[in-house]
Design a protein around this motif. Sequence first.
Motif, PDB file in Angstrom:
ATOM      1  N   ASP A  91       0.676  -1.119   0.400  1.00  0.00           N
ATOM      2  CA  ASP A  91       0.485  -0.252  -0.185  1.00  0.00           C
ATOM      3  C   ASP A  91       1.000   1.430  -0.185  1.00  0.00           C
ATOM      4  O   ASP A  91       0.709   2.514  -0.661  1.00  0.00           O
ATOM      5  CB  ASP A  91      -0.944   0.294   1.252  1.00  0.00           C
ATOM      6  N   ARG A  92       1.680   1.423   1.155  1.00  0.00           N
ATOM      7  CA  ARG A  92       2.811   2.857   0.853  1.00  0.00           C
ATOM      8  C   ARG A  92       3.138   2.802  -0.818  1.00  0.00           C
ATOM      9  O   ARG A  92       3.618   3.329  -0.770  1.00  0.00           O
ATOM     10  CB  ARG A  92       3.945   2.304   1.924  1.00  0.00           C
ATOM     11  N   ALA A  93       3.745   1.715  -1.135  1.00  0.00           N
ATOM     12  CA  ALA A  93       4.739   2.213  -2.283  1.00  0.00           C
ATOM     13  C   ALA A  93       3.791   2.203  -3.192  1.00  0.00           C
ATOM     14  O   ALA A  93       3.993   2.867  -4.360  1.00  0.00           O
ATOM     15  CB  ALA A  93       5.232   0.081  -3.111  1.00  0.00           C
ATOM     16  N   VAL A  94       2.464   2.144  -3.527  1.00  0.00           N
ATOM     17  CA  VAL A  94       1.445   2.346  -4.190  1.00  0.00           C
ATOM     18  C   VAL A  94       1.184   3.796  -3.887  1.00  0.00           C
ATOM     19  O   VAL A  94       1.587   4.982  -5.958  1.00  0.00           O
ATOM     20  CB  VAL A  94       0.303   1.740  -4.353  1.00  0.00           C
ATOM     21  N   GLN A  95       0.500   4.151  -3.151  1.00  0.00           N
ATOM     22  CA  GLN A  95       0.845   5.615  -2.670  1.00  0.00           C
ATOM     23  C   GLN A  95       1.979   6.017  -3.446  1.00  0.00           C
ATOM     24  O   GLN A  95       1.573   7.370  -3.548  1.00  0.00           O
ATOM     25  CB  GLN A  95       0.469   5.368  -1.122  1.00  0.00           C
ATOM     26  N   GLN A  96       3.236   5.925  -2.638  1.00  0.00           N
ATOM     27  CA  GLN A  96       4.555   6.611  -3.258  1.00  0.00           C
ATOM     28  C   GLN A  96       4.679   6.849  -4.632  1.00  0.00           C
ATOM     29  O   GLN A  96       5.460   7.793  -5.270  1.00  0.00           O
ATOM     30  CB  GLN A  96       5.406   5.440  -2.805  1.00  0.00           C
ATOM     31  N   TYR A  97       4.688   5.647  -5.424  1.00  0.00           N
ATOM     32  CA  TYR A  97       5.017   6.162  -7.448  1.00  0.00           C
ATOM     33  C   TYR A  97       4.353   5.720  -7.830  1.00  0.00           C
ATOM     34  O   TYR A  97       4.062   6.113  -9.494  1.00  0.00           O
ATOM     35  CB  TYR A  97       6.015   4.381  -7.427  1.00  0.00           C
ATOM     36  N   ALA A  98       2.484   5.689  -7.880  1.00  0.00           N
ATOM     37  CA  ALA A  98       1.562   5.537  -8.202  1.00  0.00           C
ATOM     38  C   ALA A  98       1.659   6.984  -8.747  1.00  0.00           C
ATOM     39  O   ALA A  98       0.740   7.530  -7.627  1.00  0.00           O
ATOM     40  CB  ALA A  98       0.042   4.989  -7.586  1.00  0.00           C
ATOM     41  N   PRO A  99       0.678   7.648  -9.290  1.00  0.00           N
ATOM     42  CA  PRO A  99      -0.132   8.564  -9.238  1.00  0.00           C
ATOM     43  C   PRO A  99      -1.503   9.413  -8.112  1.00  0.00           C
ATOM     44  O   PRO A  99      -1.751   8.104  -8.751  1.00  0.00           O
ATOM     45  CB  PRO A  99      -1.144   8.854 -11.293  1.00  0.00           C
ATOM     46  N   ALA A 100      -1.550  10.262  -8.236  1.00  0.00           N
ATOM     47  CA  ALA A 100      -2.490  10.616  -7.218  1.00  0.00           C
ATOM     48  C   ALA A 100      -3.519   9.959  -7.634  1.00  0.00           C
ATOM     49  O   ALA A 100      -4.222   9.995  -8.578  1.00  0.00           O
ATOM     50  CB  ALA A 100      -2.476  11.971  -7.109  1.00  0.00           C
ATOM     51  N   GLY A 101      -4.221   9.807  -6.246  1.00  0.00           N
ATOM     52  CA  GLY A 101      -5.345   9.770  -6.706  1.00  0.00           C
ATOM     53  C   GLY A 101      -5.375   7.340  -6.657  1.00  0.00           C
ATOM     54  O   GLY A 101      -6.100   6.923  -6.242  1.00  0.00           O
ATOM     55  N   HIS A 102      -4.426   7.018  -6.587  1.00  0.00           N
ATOM     56  CA  HIS A 102      -3.947   5.342  -7.626  1.00  0.00           C
ATOM     57  C   HIS A 102      -4.157   4.782  -6.267  1.00  0.00           C
ATOM     58  O   HIS A 102      -3.741   4.746  -4.893  1.00  0.00           O
ATOM     59  CB  HIS A 102      -2.894   5.490  -8.789  1.00  0.00           C
ATOM     60  N   ARG A 103      -5.152   4.534  -5.395  1.00  0.00           N
ATOM     61  CA  ARG A 103      -5.760   3.152  -4.856  1.00  0.00           C
ATOM     62  C   ARG A 103      -5.294   1.461  -5.508  1.00  0.00           C
ATOM     63  O   ARG A 103      -5.634   1.351  -7.024  1.00  0.00           O
ATOM     64  CB  ARG A 103      -6.297   2.907  -3.764  1.00  0.00           C
ATOM     65  N   LEU A 104      -4.902   0.614  -4.031  1.00  0.00           N
ATOM     66  CA  LEU A 104      -4.804  -0.699  -4.945  1.00  0.00           C
ATOM     67  C   LEU A 104      -5.968  -1.749  -3.854  1.00  0.00           C
ATOM     68  O   LEU A 104      -6.266  -1.165  -3.294  1.00  0.00           O
ATOM     69  CB  LEU A 104      -3.319  -1.311  -3.699  1.00  0.00           C
ATOM     70  N   LYS A 105      -6.478  -1.593  -5.315  1.00  0.00           N
ATOM     71  CA  LYS A 105      -7.708  -2.520  -5.006  1.00  0.00           C
ATOM     72  C   LYS A 105      -7.443  -4.615  -5.785  1.00  0.00           C
ATOM     73  O   LYS A 105      -7.590  -4.210  -6.763  1.00  0.00           O
ATOM     74  CB  LYS A 105      -9.171  -1.709  -5.538  1.00  0.00           C
ATOM     75  N   ARG A 106      -7.840  -5.078  -5.074  1.00  0.00           N
ATOM     76  CA  ARG A 106      -8.465  -6.516  -5.393  1.00  0.00           C
ATOM     77  C   ARG A 106      -8.912  -7.055  -7.239  1.00  0.00           C
ATOM     78  O   ARG A 106     -10.064  -5.936  -6.939  1.00  0.00           O
ATOM     79  CB  ARG A 106      -8.629  -7.687  -4.525  1.00  0.00           C
ATOM     80  N   PRO A 107      -8.073  -7.216  -7.941  1.00  0.00           N
ATOM     81  CA  PRO A 107      -8.913  -7.374  -9.048  1.00  0.00           C
ATOM     82  C   PRO A 107     -10.096  -8.392  -8.811  1.00  0.00           C
ATOM     83  O   PRO A 107     -10.060  -8.823  -8.311  1.00  0.00           O
ATOM     84  CB  PRO A 107      -7.979  -7.618 -10.214  1.00  0.00           C
ATOM     85  N   CYS A 108     -10.965  -8.215  -9.853  1.00  0.00           N
ATOM     86  CA  CYS A 108     -11.831  -9.069  -9.863  1.00  0.00           C
ATOM     87  C   CYS A 108     -11.754 -10.173 -10.018  1.00  0.00           C
ATOM     88  O   CYS A 108     -10.934 -10.450 -10.853  1.00  0.00           O
ATOM     89  CB  CYS A 108     -13.212  -8.068 -10.121  1.00  0.00           C
TER      90      CYS A 108
END
Length: 114
Positions: A97-114
Amino acid sequence: MTTSRARRPRPDAGAQDLVARLELEIAQLRQAVSSHATVDQAIGVLISAARIEPRVGFKVLRAVSQRTNIKVAAVAEAVIAWALGEDLPRQVAGELDRAVQQYAPAGHRLKRPC
């Protein structure tokens, strides 16, 4: 009629060492190919789950690996298992979660794929 059995020359120690080194290298290359495929699959999961670019997906995996002291391939295996419904190890989940927040564009969150 008699046949003579010629003695085969025994391979010298240098040739045996070469064969052993080459066999080890082949095993290492096979492992590398397997690990690479696992990492690529995990990057695909991250692309889908966090809507990030492939290069960012690798940065995320690498960051989680470095912060948890777990090999990238093992982190990748955990991410793939997570996509298939298993829980992430707590340590990996937090860092992911921390790495996604750090490297992903603003507003992108980790959600389990369906």
